[in-house]
Design a protein around this motif. Structure first.
Motif, PDB file in Angstrom:
ATOM      1  N   GLY A  27       0.812  -1.216   0.000  1.00 50.49           N
ATOM      2  CA  GLY A  27       0.000   0.000   0.000  1.00 50.49           C
ATOM      3  C   GLY A  27       0.842   1.261   0.000  1.00 50.49           C
ATOM      4  N   PRO A  28       0.785   2.180   0.927  1.00 49.45           N
ATOM      5  CA  PRO A  28      -0.121   2.256   2.070  1.00 49.45           C
ATOM      6  C   PRO A  28      -1.516   2.765   1.706  1.00 49.45           C
ATOM      7  CG  PRO A  28       1.449   4.051   2.127  1.00 49.45           C
ATOM      8  CD  PRO A  28       1.814   3.219   0.963  1.00 49.45           C
ATOM      9  N   ASP A  29      -1.635   3.608   0.693  1.00 46.83           N
ATOM     10  CA  ASP A  29      -2.966   4.109   0.343  1.00 46.83           C
ATOM     11  C   ASP A  29      -3.542   3.258  -0.788  1.00 46.83           C
ATOM     12  OD1 ASP A  29      -4.557   6.722   1.073  1.00 46.83           O
ATOM     13  OD2 ASP A  29      -4.887   6.364  -1.054  1.00 46.83           O
ATOM     14  N   ILE A  30      -4.845   3.396  -1.023  1.00 51.16           N
ATOM     15  CA  ILE A  30      -5.465   2.593  -2.088  1.00 51.16           C
ATOM     16  C   ILE A  30      -4.987   3.062  -3.463  1.00 51.16           C
ATOM     17  CG2 ILE A  30      -7.526   4.017  -2.276  1.00 51.16           C
ATOM     18  CD1 ILE A  30      -9.048   1.363  -2.636  1.00 51.16           C
ATOM     19  N   ILE A  31      -4.626   4.345  -3.577  1.00 51.65           N
ATOM     20  CA  ILE A  31      -4.202   4.860  -4.882  1.00 51.65           C
ATOM     21  C   ILE A  31      -2.844   4.279  -5.266  1.00 51.65           C
ATOM     22  CG2 ILE A  31      -3.132   6.958  -4.037  1.00 51.65           C
ATOM     23  CD1 ILE A  31      -5.487   6.885  -6.968  1.00 51.65           C
ATOM     24  N   ASP A  32      -2.003   3.932  -4.259  1.00 49.82           N
ATOM     25  CA  ASP A  32      -0.755   3.223  -4.552  1.00 49.82           C
ATOM     26  C   ASP A  32      -1.048   1.871  -5.188  1.00 49.82           C
ATOM     27  OD1 ASP A  32       1.593   4.734  -3.434  1.00 49.82           O
ATOM     28  OD2 ASP A  32       0.238   4.776  -1.724  1.00 49.82           O
ATOM     29  N   ARG A  33      -2.098   1.225  -4.709  1.00 49.65           N
ATOM     30  CA  ARG A  33      -2.443  -0.091  -5.254  1.00 49.65           C
ATOM     31  C   ARG A  33      -2.947   0.053  -6.682  1.00 49.65           C
ATOM     32  NH1 ARG A  33      -4.045  -0.827   0.349  1.00 49.65           N
ATOM     33  NH2 ARG A  33      -2.532  -2.313   1.175  1.00 49.65           N
ATOM     34  N   VAL A  34      -3.697   1.128  -6.948  1.00 50.37           N
ATOM     35  CA  VAL A  34      -4.139   1.358  -8.328  1.00 50.37           C
ATOM     36  C   VAL A  34      -2.935   1.543  -9.241  1.00 50.37           C
ATOM     37  CG1 VAL A  34      -5.439   2.891  -9.826  1.00 50.37           C
ATOM     38  CG2 VAL A  34      -6.303   2.358  -7.578  1.00 50.37           C
ATOM     39  N   LEU A  35      -1.947   2.325  -8.770  1.00 48.32           N
ATOM     40  CA  LEU A  35      -0.735   2.554  -9.572  1.00 48.32           C
ATOM     41  C   LEU A  35       0.019   1.245  -9.793  1.00 48.32           C
ATOM     42  CD1 LEU A  35       1.271   4.500 -10.858  1.00 48.32           C
ATOM     43  CD2 LEU A  35       2.273   4.846  -8.629  1.00 48.32           C
ATOM     44  N   ALA A  36       0.089   0.405  -8.742  1.00 43.85           N
ATOM     45  CA  ALA A  36       0.793  -0.876  -8.871  1.00 43.85           C
ATOM     46  C   ALA A  36       0.089  -1.778  -9.880  1.00 43.85           C
ATOM     47  CB  ALA A  36       0.885  -1.567  -7.510  1.00 43.85           C
ATOM     48  N   LEU A  37      -1.250  -1.777  -9.877  1.00 48.60           N
ATOM     49  CA  LEU A  37      -1.990  -2.599 -10.840  1.00 48.60           C
ATOM     50  C   LEU A  37      -1.770  -2.120 -12.266  1.00 48.60           C
ATOM     51  CD1 LEU A  37      -5.498  -3.425  -9.380  1.00 48.60           C
ATOM     52  CD2 LEU A  37      -3.762  -4.979 -10.168  1.00 48.60           C
ATOM     53  N   ASP A  38      -1.734  -0.795 -12.432  1.00 53.80           N
ATOM     54  CA  ASP A  38      -1.519  -0.220 -13.757  1.00 53.80           C
ATOM     55  C   ASP A  38      -0.141  -0.647 -14.285  1.00 53.80           C
ATOM     56  OD1 ASP A  38      -2.568   1.530 -15.779  1.00 53.80           O
ATOM     57  OD2 ASP A  38      -0.915   2.876 -15.272  1.00 53.80           O
ATOM     58  N   THR A  39       0.886  -0.526 -13.434  1.00 50.42           N
ATOM     59  CA  THR A  39       2.232  -0.919 -13.852  1.00 50.42           C
ATOM     60  C   THR A  39       2.308  -2.410 -14.133  1.00 50.42           C
ATOM     61  OG1 THR A  39       2.941   0.774 -12.324  1.00 50.42           O
ATOM     62  CG2 THR A  39       4.638  -0.566 -13.286  1.00 50.42           C
ATOM     63  N   LEU A  40       1.576  -3.198 -13.337  1.00 55.97           N
ATOM     64  CA  LEU A  40       1.543  -4.650 -13.544  1.00 55.97           C
ATOM     65  C   LEU A  40       0.963  -4.980 -14.919  1.00 55.97           C
ATOM     66  CD1 LEU A  40       2.389  -6.817 -11.525  1.00 55.97           C
ATOM     67  CD2 LEU A  40       0.027  -7.071 -10.893  1.00 55.97           C
ATOM     68  N   MET A  41      -0.098  -4.267 -15.305  1.00 56.79           N
ATOM     69  CA  MET A  41      -0.693  -4.489 -16.626  1.00 56.79           C
ATOM     70  C   MET A  41       0.312  -4.169 -17.725  1.00 56.79           C
ATOM     71  SD  MET A  41      -3.967  -5.338 -16.720  1.00 56.79           S
ATOM     72  CE  MET A  41      -5.440  -5.357 -15.737  1.00 56.79           C
ATOM     73  N   ILE A  42       1.020  -3.037 -17.590  1.00 60.48           N
ATOM     74  CA  ILE A  42       1.955  -2.621 -18.644  1.00 60.48           C
ATOM     75  C   ILE A  42       3.086  -3.641 -18.768  1.00 60.48           C
ATOM     76  CG2 ILE A  42       3.603  -0.838 -19.269  1.00 60.48           C
ATOM     77  CD1 ILE A  42       1.712   1.194 -18.110  1.00 60.48           C
ATOM     78  N   ASN A  43       3.593  -4.130 -17.602  1.00 58.47           N
ATOM     79  CA  ASN A  43       4.640  -5.149 -17.667  1.00 58.47           C
ATOM     80  C   ASN A  43       4.108  -6.455 -18.254  1.00 58.47           C
ATOM     81  OD1 ASN A  43       6.390  -3.357 -16.601  1.00 58.47           O
ATOM     82  ND2 ASN A  43       6.750  -4.432 -14.702  1.00 58.47           N
ATOM     83  N   GLY A  44       2.825  -6.751 -17.994  1.00 60.23           N
ATOM     84  CA  GLY A  44       2.234  -7.952 -18.561  1.00 60.23           C
ATOM     85  C   GLY A  44       2.201  -7.911 -20.088  1.00 60.23           C
ATOM     86  N   ILE A  45       1.941  -6.713 -20.653  1.00 58.63           N
ATOM     87  CA  ILE A  45       1.986  -6.565 -22.108  1.00 58.63           C
ATOM     88  C   ILE A  45       3.372  -6.918 -22.625  1.00 58.63           C
ATOM     89  CG2 ILE A  45       1.786  -4.914 -23.991  1.00 58.63           C
ATOM     90  CD1 ILE A  45      -0.074  -3.322 -22.154  1.00 58.63           C
TER      91      ILE A  45
END
Lengths: 89, 116
Positions: A27-45
């Motif tokens: 985390g610590p905030d929920i917006i950090d998790r949103v950013l982590a998911l976004d980066t995870l998607m880009i790396n998945g591509i």
């Protein structure tokens, strides 16, 4: 040369995805998790594209495009929800 | 891997693109882990991942243009889409973080909510 570069690149991207998972868990905030998911998607591509080169198929770009699309829409929907308390007003 | 002979210059170019792309993307995610607060963390992956994945897609584009007939264009589509959407999502996330008043590091000069 490409034959041994691709596993190295795949390893580096996987390490990056592990870092994203750490940020997603901590985390610590929920917006950090949103950013982590976004980066995870880009790396998945990138991982899909590298696997495509490794197997010399040239046909899973539709999957990469779909993941890019869904990652963007998901990020926008989550930020919209955090901003307005609703996705579609 | 196919058995199509690739000229060594192109092979070197593809290898360099793939390696540089992977290294830049790794640096971006390292910034995601190491930076102190959300506003600094937002910088690292949104720029570095885009450049890294862009380099990887460029290498893939050269590779498939060499081993197949003609230029392969799907990568251009993905690259364009990523380059258009990454700033938009970063802007939305920054707006959401400001709205939620996520804590910044102490030496941040001016936060929008500090004057209230």
């Amino acid at each position: 040369m490409i034959a041994w570069v691709i596993p190295i690149a795949l390893g580096l991207f996987s390490l990056g995805m592990l870092f994203c998972l750490y940020r997603l868990a901590v985390g610590p905030d929920i917006i950090d998790r949103v950013l982590a998911l976004d980066t995870l998607m880009i790396n998945g591509i990138a991982v899909i594209v590298l696997a495509d080169i490794q197997m010399a198929l040239g046909i899973i770009f539709e999957a990469a495009l779909l993941i890019a699309l869904m990652g963007f829409i998901g990020t926008v929907a989550m930020t919209k929800y955090l901003l307005r308390g609703d996705v579609i007003e | 891997m196919t058995d199509v002979a690739i000229p060594w210059v192109l092979e070197l170019l593809i290898a360099v693109f793939l390696l540089v792309g992977a290294l830049v993307a790794l640096l971006g995610t390292l910034g995601l882990v190491r930076f102190p607060d959300f506003y600094t963390r937002l910088h690292a992956p949104t720029k570095a991942s885009t450049l890294g994945v862009g380099c990887t897609l460029l290498g893939s584009m050269i590779y498939f243009s060499v081993i197949k007939e003609g230029i392969s264009a799907q990568e251009v589509l993905i690259t364009l889409f990523l380059f258009v959407t990454a700033p938009v999502s970063a802007h939305m996330m920054a707006k959401a973080a400001l709205h939620r008043r996520v804590n910044a590091v102490k030496r941040t000069r001016q936060t929008p909510w500090s004057e209230e």
